[in-house]
Scaffold this active site. Structure first.
Site, PDB file in Angstrom:
ATOM      1  N   LYS A 273     -11.119   1.249 -16.051  1.00 19.66           N
ATOM      2  CA  LYS A 273     -11.531  -0.094 -15.645  1.00 19.66           C
ATOM      3  C   LYS A 273     -11.867  -0.976 -16.852  1.00 19.66           C
ATOM      4  O   LYS A 273     -11.718  -2.200 -16.788  1.00 19.66           O
ATOM      5  CB  LYS A 273     -12.707   0.003 -14.669  1.00 19.66           C
TER       6      LYS A 273
ATOM      7  N   ASP B 246       0.847  -1.189   0.000  1.00 20.77           N
ATOM      8  CA  ASP B 246       0.000   0.000   0.000  1.00 20.77           C
ATOM      9  C   ASP B 246       0.885   1.243   0.000  1.00 20.77           C
ATOM     10  O   ASP B 246       2.037   1.200   0.454  1.00 20.77           O
ATOM     11  CB  ASP B 246      -0.926   0.028   1.219  1.00 20.77           C
TER      12      ASP B 246
ATOM     13  N   ILE C 156     -19.886  -1.200  -3.422  1.00 20.93           N
ATOM     14  CA  ILE C 156     -19.318  -1.784  -2.207  1.00 20.93           C
ATOM     15  C   ILE C 156     -18.948  -0.664  -1.240  1.00 20.93           C
ATOM     16  O   ILE C 156     -18.316   0.326  -1.625  1.00 20.93           O
ATOM     17  CB  ILE C 156     -18.060  -2.624  -2.529  1.00 20.93           C
TER      18      ILE C 156
ATOM     19  N   THR D 153     -16.799   1.016   0.916  1.00 13.83           N
ATOM     20  CA  THR D 153     -15.381   1.128   1.256  1.00 13.83           C
ATOM     21  C   THR D 153     -15.065   2.600   1.520  1.00 13.83           C
ATOM     22  O   THR D 153     -15.874   3.470   1.192  1.00 13.83           O
ATOM     23  CB  THR D 153     -14.495   0.643   0.089  1.00 13.83           C
TER      24      THR D 153
ATOM     25  N   ASN E 163      -4.945  -5.118  -6.948  1.00 13.71           N
ATOM     26  CA  ASN E 163      -6.187  -4.488  -6.525  1.00 13.71           C
ATOM     27  C   ASN E 163      -6.157  -2.964  -6.402  1.00 13.71           C
ATOM     28  O   ASN E 163      -7.196  -2.312  -6.524  1.00 13.71           O
ATOM     29  CB  ASN E 163      -6.585  -5.095  -5.169  1.00 13.71           C
TER      30      ASN E 163
ATOM     31  N   TYR F 136     -12.672   7.217 -15.192  1.00 15.59           N
ATOM     32  CA  TYR F 136     -12.601   6.032 -14.329  1.00 15.59           C
ATOM     33  C   TYR F 136     -13.141   4.811 -15.061  1.00 15.59           C
ATOM     34  O   TYR F 136     -12.531   3.735 -15.036  1.00 15.59           O
ATOM     35  CB  TYR F 136     -13.399   6.274 -13.045  1.00 15.59           C
TER      36      TYR F 136
END
Length: 252
Positions: free
Chosen positions: A159, A36, A188, A190, A89, A155
């Site tokens: 993807k 990270d 989701i 997050t 990820n 974005y």
């Protein structure tokens, strides 16, 4: 092969889907290398895993930086000698905005992390897996990579590129023991997802359309982690080039 002997690398491991998946992999016996850009959140994930008796290390890295990517791959090999699973990820989202108002700097930032980061990860992990004769790579795309969302065109493009990279690489390595698949989360909850609402409130911009949550709720990071765990395992032994949606039917 027992998971106890297997090594997983997770980028974006400091929060959200990356953290949930790192914890899930460690709980299923994998040794996990946490990658990270944020040392504070990365160390938090490290402590959560170690407190449950899991084995892991943390490596700070910018996934869009070639030297950093080579370094996290090398540190993994130096420590554990192999990479069995790679959860590619790490990613960022753009601010909701009309297409022509997106600054070039914002475009480049999104493409650097979401597209170049995925490319570099595969570029340096695949040779390790080729030496082993086996491996599983799971890239994080998005529901927006299947069906674009209003006001986040850049974005969505990034993807779509992740999905294209996944399918293209899967074809090349399908007969070499390396399976390459992608998960497409949508809706989701997050920190990244929560930041979208905060940004909309701050800017006052409201997209003309917002995607419906057909299940009447948002998803949890752990629900994506379960899909990644499956794709990582031999239970998904005949899956490569698959694009797996975890989005509550958002893209149907």
């Amino acid at each position: 092969m027992s998971n106890d002997n297997q090594v997983a690398v997770v980028t974006g491991a400091g929060s959200g889907i990356g953290r949930a998946t790192s914890i899930k992999l460690a709980g299923n016996g994998y040794k996990v290398v946490l990658v990270d850009f944020n040392p504070a959140t990365g160390e938090e994930t490290l402590n959560l895993i170690r407190n449950e008796g899991g084995e892991c290390i943390f490596v700070k890295a910018d996934v869009s930086n070639q030297d950093d990517v080579q370094a996290y791959v090398q540190k993994t090999v130096d420590k554990y000698g192999r990479i069995d699973v790679f959860f590619n990820n790490a990613g960022i989202i753009q601010k909701f905005a009309p297409f022509t108002t997106v600054e070039l700097e914002e475009y480049e930032r999104i493409m650097d992390i979401n597209v170049k980061g995925v490319f570099l990860g595969m570029k340096y992990v695949i040779p390790i897996m080729l030496e082993q004769g086996r491996g599983s790579i799971i890239n994080t795309a998005s529901s927006a990579g299947i069906r674009p969302e209003h006001s986040i065109a850049v974005y969505s493009a990034s993807k779509h590129a992740v999905i294209g990279s996944t399918k293209g690489a899967a074809i090349e390595y399908a007969n070499k023991g390396i399976r390459i698949n992608a998960v497409c989360p949508g809706g989701i909850v997050t920190p990244l997802f929560k930041s979208v609402g905060e940004t909309l409130e701050k800017t006052g911009y409201v997209p003309e359309e917002m995607s419906p949550m057909r299940m009447g709720r948002h998803g949890e990071p752990d629900e994506v982690a379960e899909a990644v765990l499956f794709l990582a395992s031999d239970k998904a032994s005949f899956m490569s080039g698959s694009i797996v949606s975890v989005d509550g039917s958002l893209t149907v």
